[in-house]
Design a protein around this motif. Structure first.
Motif, PDB file in Angstrom:
ATOM      1  N   ARG A   1      26.431  42.175  36.984  1.00 18.73           N
ATOM      2  CA  ARG A   1      25.948  41.023  38.526  1.00 18.73           C
ATOM      3  C   ARG A   1      25.680  42.529  39.236  1.00 18.73           C
ATOM      4  NH1 ARG A   1      31.197  38.243  38.507  1.00 18.73           N
ATOM      5  NH2 ARG A   1      32.045  40.816  37.597  1.00 18.73           N
TER       6      ARG A   1
ATOM      7  N   PRO B   1      38.969  35.632  34.915  1.00 18.11           N
ATOM      8  CA  PRO B   1      39.401  36.407  35.561  1.00 18.11           C
ATOM      9  C   PRO B   1      39.997  35.570  35.551  1.00 18.11           C
ATOM     10  CG  PRO B   1      37.782  34.938  36.279  1.00 18.11           C
ATOM     11  CD  PRO B   1      37.782  34.761  35.181  1.00 18.11           C
TER      12      PRO B   1
ATOM     13  N   HIS C   1      36.699  47.318  34.958  1.00 13.07           N
ATOM     14  CA  HIS C   1      36.396  46.293  34.882  1.00 13.07           C
ATOM     15  C   HIS C   1      37.321  45.777  33.711  1.00 13.07           C
ATOM     16  CE1 HIS C   1      34.704  41.734  34.074  1.00 13.07           C
ATOM     17  NE2 HIS C   1      35.285  41.914  35.909  1.00 13.07           N
TER      18      HIS C   1
ATOM     19  N   HIS D   1      41.825  42.761  42.168  1.00 11.90           N
ATOM     20  CA  HIS D   1      40.399  41.282  41.950  1.00 11.90           C
ATOM     21  C   HIS D   1      39.320  41.721  42.612  1.00 11.90           C
ATOM     22  CE1 HIS D   1      38.757  37.193  40.529  1.00 11.90           C
ATOM     23  NE2 HIS D   1      40.178  37.308  40.210  1.00 11.90           N
TER      24      HIS D   1
ATOM     25  N   PHE E   1      33.371  35.602  48.488  1.00  9.89           N
ATOM     26  CA  PHE E   1      33.964  35.582  46.457  1.00  9.89           C
ATOM     27  C   PHE E   1      34.482  34.045  46.722  1.00  9.89           C
ATOM     28  CE2 PHE E   1      36.053  38.202  43.008  1.00  9.89           C
ATOM     29  CZ  PHE E   1      35.692  37.417  42.106  1.00  9.89           C
TER      30      PHE E   1
ATOM     31  N   ARG F   1      33.054  31.154  44.320  1.00  8.03           N
ATOM     32  CA  ARG F   1      33.726  30.712  43.302  1.00  8.03           C
ATOM     33  C   ARG F   1      34.100  29.446  42.568  1.00  8.03           C
ATOM     34  NH1 ARG F   1      36.187  34.587  39.344  1.00  8.03           N
ATOM     35  NH2 ARG F   1      33.659  34.890  39.848  1.00  8.03           N
TER      36      ARG F   1
ATOM     37  N   HIS G   1      32.541  33.230  36.371  1.00 14.91           N
ATOM     38  CA  HIS G   1      33.073  35.174  35.144  1.00 14.91           C
ATOM     39  C   HIS G   1      33.877  34.741  34.290  1.00 14.91           C
ATOM     40  CE1 HIS G   1      33.372  39.218  35.017  1.00 14.91           C
ATOM     41  NE2 HIS G   1      31.566  38.668  34.305  1.00 14.91           N
TER      42      HIS G   1
HETATM   43  O1  LIG Z   1      36.042  38.671  34.790  1.00 17.98           O
HETATM   44  C1  LIG Z   1      37.268  39.552  36.049  1.00 17.98           C
HETATM   45  O2  LIG Z   1      38.140  39.881  35.532  1.00 17.98           O
HETATM   46  C2  LIG Z   1      37.000  39.733  37.234  1.00 17.98           C
HETATM   47  C3  LIG Z   1      35.811  39.346  37.756  1.00 17.98           C
HETATM   48  O3  LIG Z   1      34.406  39.722  37.576  1.00 17.98           O
HETATM   49  C4  LIG Z   1      35.253  38.501  38.458  1.00 17.98           C
HETATM   50  O4  LIG Z   1      36.407  37.440  38.847  1.00 17.98           O
HETATM   51  O5  LIG Z   1      34.032  37.928  39.025  1.00 17.98           O
END
Ligand SMILES: O=C([O-])CC(=O)C(=O)O
Ligand SMILES: CC(=O)SCCNC(=O)CCNC(=O)[C@H](O)C(C)(C)COP(=O)(O)OP(=O)(O)OC[C@H]1O[C@@H](n2cnc3c(N)ncnc32)[C@H](O)[C@@H]1OP(=O)(O)O
Length: 371
Positions: free
Chosen positions: A272, A191, A262, A223, A335, A339, A188
């Protein structure tokens, strides 16, 4: 003003890197990942395709995909001494802290630890992607003295991850929803956690350190920690009316409602979240559980009406995980597991074209004091 660089609290709107990995195009309502729309990827591809896309820059051929799957299966067991470290953690340990410890402890087992080439970083990222689900699914069992669940090599990556989390072989519909959630969590842009990882990598530190730092960042409720907080709020409410009351009370006390707002999509729906809302509707149908879906819709309406705020991914991922039978304490670790693909790509990119992150401050303290 010349000579005085601008200060933006929270670095809002500041461009911190040039990247070919991903971009949030808020106007077009598109999350661009390596040129593709993330939501389209989630509808048409599997998490493993997206892992390859992130780490290699292109979607895999069938042969590359098979090779990736085989590697992930081969590397999924944990070294015995990492298991014994996890066993020794006190039962109160937060699942994200256990995950942080587990990832940190794995570093010394990786023969490529000090190899910062793209290939070396890719090999490490794949090892982490193989082992993190095993840590996530077992650390909460180990600290309670329960028997760990071994990975099932006959299942797909996502089916095995979900199987290890619940101890039950999942249905096709369950695997689809879980796989889609991993895709939408996979990357994303910039972040806080990805920024943390890139800051760490920019000192020429290693991928394990960068991911460990990202775990600490992601734990926070502003977060990744929000997904668990959302589920506790929904369970505490138990009905649409109660949820509305709880939310109004929180807003009256100027508290934040987890799962809403956000930094980048403050006045728009997170694309999403929409996809996970669809997944929730399908799962609710499959399981005959409409109540949770209806409560979530109520919450969405309350926030829209009261604050003009929209749900983010965590708001709808949480009830999806609940209907999948996943223990709430591991929502944020999942998550991070998803990620890891994006973090791996960012560390590869940072090491390939590195400049140390080192910003300045606006000093507001006194001067000229005598010690
Ligand atoms: O983009 C952001 O600040 C937080 C977020 O939605 C992610 O990490 O998926
Ligand atoms: C997948 C993810 O990690 S997505 C993020 C998950 N986190 C959450 O869901 C936590 C709840 N949300 C929030 O706290 C915020 O929306 C954040 C942290 C995500 C973004 O925060 P920022 O960009 O710093 O926005 P900021 O904190 O300045 O908020 C702007 C305004 O909206 C309000 N606001 C933002 N989010 C919320 C919320 N969830 N509940 C209530 N009010 C909110 C703030 O109080 C503020 O109002 P004010 O101007 O009247 O003081």
């Amino acid at each position: 003003m010349e000579g005085k660089p601008p200060f933006r609290p929270g670095l809002e709107g500041i461009v911190a890197a040039e990247t070919t990995i991903s971009y949030l195009d808020v106007e077009a309502e598109e999350i661009v990942v390596r040129g593709y729309d993330l939501i389209e990827l989630a509808r048409k591809k599997s998490y493993l395709d997206v892992v390859a896309l992130l780490l290699d820059g292109r979607l895999p051929t069938p042969e590359r995909r098979l090779a990736l799957q085989a590697q992930l299966r081969e590397d999924s067991d944990l070294p015995e001494n990492v298991v014994s470290i996890l066993k020794r953690l006190p039962p109160e340990t937060h699942a994200m802290d256990a995950l942080r410890t587990g990832i940190s402890a794995l570093a010394g087992h990786d023969p490529d630890l000090e190899d910062r080439t793209a290939e070396g970083n890719r090999r490490k990222a794949v090892r982490l992607l193989a082992k993190i689900p095993t840590i996530v699914a077992n650390s909460f069992r180990l600290k309670k003295g329960e028997t760990p669940v071994s990975p099932r090599r006959d299942l797909s990556y996502s089916a095995n991850f979900l199987y290890m989390l619940t101890g039950q072989e999942p249905s096709e519909g369950e695997v689809k929803a879980f796989d889609q959630s991993l895709i939408v969590y996979s990357e994303h842009e910039m972040p806080n956690s990805t920024f943390a990882a890139r800051v760490i990598a920019s000192t020429q530190s290693d991928l394990y350190g960068a991911v460990t730092g990202a775990v600490a960042s992601l734990k926070g409720t502003l977060h990744g920690g929000a997904n668990e907080a959302v589920m506790y709020m929904l369970l505490e409410a138990g009905s649409k009316d109660n949820l509305e009351r709880i939310m109004l009370d929180k807003l009256a006390r100027k508290e934040r409602i987890m799962g809403f707002g956000h930094r980048v999509y403050m006045k728009k729906m997170d694309p999403r979240a929409l996809l996970m809302k669809e997944a929730l509707a399908e799962l609710a149908e499959e399981k005959g559980e409409r109540m949770l879906y209806e409560m979530c819709e109520t919450g969405e309406q309350v926030m829209q009406r009261e604050k003009g705020l929209f749900p983010n991914l965590d708001y709808y991922a949480a009830p999806v995980y609940y209907l999948l039978g996943i223990p709430i304490e591991v929502y944020t670790p999942i998550f991070l597991a998803a990620r890891t693909a994006g973090l791996g790509a960012h560390v590869i990119e940072q090491h390939a074209n590195n400049r140390l992150f080192r910003p300045r401050v606006r000093y507001l303290g006194p001067r000229g004091l005598t010690p």
